[in-house]
Design an enzyme around this catalytic site. Structure first.
Site, PDB file in Angstrom:
ATOM      1  N   PRO A 221       0.681  -1.149   0.014  1.00 20.84           N
ATOM      2  CA  PRO A 221      -0.074  -0.085   0.045  1.00 20.84           C
ATOM      3  C   PRO A 221       0.861   1.187  -0.061  1.00 20.84           C
ATOM      4  CG  PRO A 221      -0.782  -1.536   1.747  1.00 20.84           C
ATOM      5  CD  PRO A 221       0.528  -1.930   1.101  1.00 20.84           C
ATOM      6  N   GLU A 222       0.756   1.770  -0.962  1.00 21.88           N
ATOM      7  CA  GLU A 222       1.791   3.051  -1.341  1.00 21.88           C
ATOM      8  C   GLU A 222       0.434   4.196  -1.406  1.00 21.88           C
ATOM      9  OE1 GLU A 222       4.757   3.526  -4.029  1.00 21.88           O
ATOM     10  OE2 GLU A 222       5.165   1.173  -3.829  1.00 21.88           O
TER      11      GLU A 222
ATOM     12  N   LYS B 267       0.694   7.668   3.434  1.00 23.11           N
ATOM     13  CA  LYS B 267       0.250   6.101   3.403  1.00 23.11           C
ATOM     14  C   LYS B 267      -0.696   5.780   4.555  1.00 23.11           C
ATOM     15  CE  LYS B 267       4.602   5.058   1.170  1.00 23.11           C
ATOM     16  NZ  LYS B 267       5.842   4.255   1.352  1.00 23.11           N
TER      17      LYS B 267
ATOM     18  N   ARG C 166      17.605  -0.496  -0.325  1.00 23.54           N
ATOM     19  CA  ARG C 166      16.350  -1.005  -0.848  1.00 23.54           C
ATOM     20  C   ARG C 166      16.608  -1.299  -2.303  1.00 23.54           C
ATOM     21  NH1 ARG C 166      12.144   1.718   1.319  1.00 23.54           N
ATOM     22  NH2 ARG C 166      11.033   0.171   0.258  1.00 23.54           N
TER      23      ARG C 166
END
Length: 307
Positions: free
Chosen positions: A2-3, A67, A294
């Site tokens: 979920p962004e 978010k 990342r």
DNA sequence: TGCAGTGTTGCTTC
DNA sequence: CGAAGCAACACTGC
């Protein structure tokens, strides 16, 4: 994950369905010893107080900030939910069943998308006055849920440290440029920083940089004006596209009806390692590198770093 | 089979 | 001060 576009889709869905209903009961099995003394519902004592406040309250409306999901209740309280990696809300008819001696599990009553939407990972259930349930499915149990009086909202650290909302009209190129000019480091890292701009995660940052033709390691201080403008416009376009596609279901994200989003079908870079770049006449091959821990996917041919 | 990878964020450590 | 690493958890893919 979920962004911004996924949270947007969820919030819209809850407003369409659960808004106006009264919460009759709340159930959870999130508890673990790790969370004792923490201000979130995984702490059993906190859940007890949480349950007391929300029971009997009406859901007035739901908002998004970065978010985060903010659920406004008729009693002046606000429920704050961050879905983290694998959380998603589902709405519909659910029933509770007993598995084994004392393990309670919630299951969608009707066949269809809700039925196969990770029912076994439902860890929070609001039973509503319309007979339906608003449930939070969360495979990895990373989601965070807390509650506070609305007047204390500005003090919440999950909220008050956030950068501006990228899709709001007030987020102009001038503001964008000013905020970024005060930052340093690789652009990928800056885009992921929620205190700089709120709502962008790993998927959308990769796609924004692909569309901008900028290398994820590009030092932000050396970004030219043209490139800066490119990032700004791509950022708006890609996030809006994510919303139009009803989010990204690369992993387990579903809308509140259990339906997948479609943005994963439009990826140009994210998780496309080894594939030929889809930019016309580019011919590059997507590679994956690590940027501050990342994964970053990009095309080394048209996304070049400059000094 | 086992272990790295997945990605969000806060906390700890250096 | 910043960075790097890890914890929270469970499943996928090599």
């Amino acid at each position: 994950m979920p962004e911004l576009p996924e949270v947007h889709t969820t919030v819209k869905g809850i407003n369409k369905t659960a808004r106006g209903s009264v919460i009759h009961a709340v159930w959870s099995d999130y508890f673990s010893n790790h969370y004792r003394n923490k201000k979130e519902i995984k702490n059993p004592l906190y859940f007890k107080a949480f349950s007391k406040v929300v029971t009997g309250a009406k859901i007035i409306g739901v908002r998004r900030r970065g978010k985060n999901i903010l659920i406004d209740l008729s009693n002046g309280s606000v429920i704050l939910v961050h879905m983290k990696m694998t959380g998603h809300f589902l709405y519909g008819a659910y029933k509770k069943t007993l598995v084994g001696k004392n393990k309670e599990v919630w299951e969608a009553v009707e066949e269809g998308p809700l039925k196969d939407s990770f029912n076994r990972f439902v860890h929070l259930v609001f039973s509503l006055s319309d007979g339906k349930h608003l449930v939070l499915s969360d495979m990895r149990k990373f989601a965070r849920i807390s509650i506070f009086p609305k007047k204390e909202e500005p003090e919440q650290k999950e909220i008050n440290g956030l950068g501006p909302e990228p899709l709001e009209k007030e987020f102009t190129y001038k503001k964008f440029k000013k905020i970024l000019s005060e930052k340093k480091g690789p652009i990928k890292k800056v885009l992921l920083d929620q205190t700089v701009i709120a709502g962008i995660g790993n998927i959308y940052s990769d796609e924004i940089l692909w569309a901008s033709g900028i290398h994820p390691l590009q030092e932000i201080r050396f970004l030219g004006n043209t490139q800066m403008k490119k990032v700004f416009s791509s950022l708006k376009t890609i996030l809006r596209k994510g919303i139009d596609f009803r989010g990204d279901s690369t992993s387990d994200y579903r809308d509140i009806n259990g339906m997948r989003g479609a943005f994963q079908g439009a990826h140009m870079a994210y998780r496309k390692t080894g594939q030929v770049c889809k930019k016309k006449k580019c011919g590059g091959k997507i590679v994956r590198i690590l940027v501050s821990g990342r994964s970053a996917h990009f095309c080394p041919v048209h996304q070049k770093a400059i000094e």
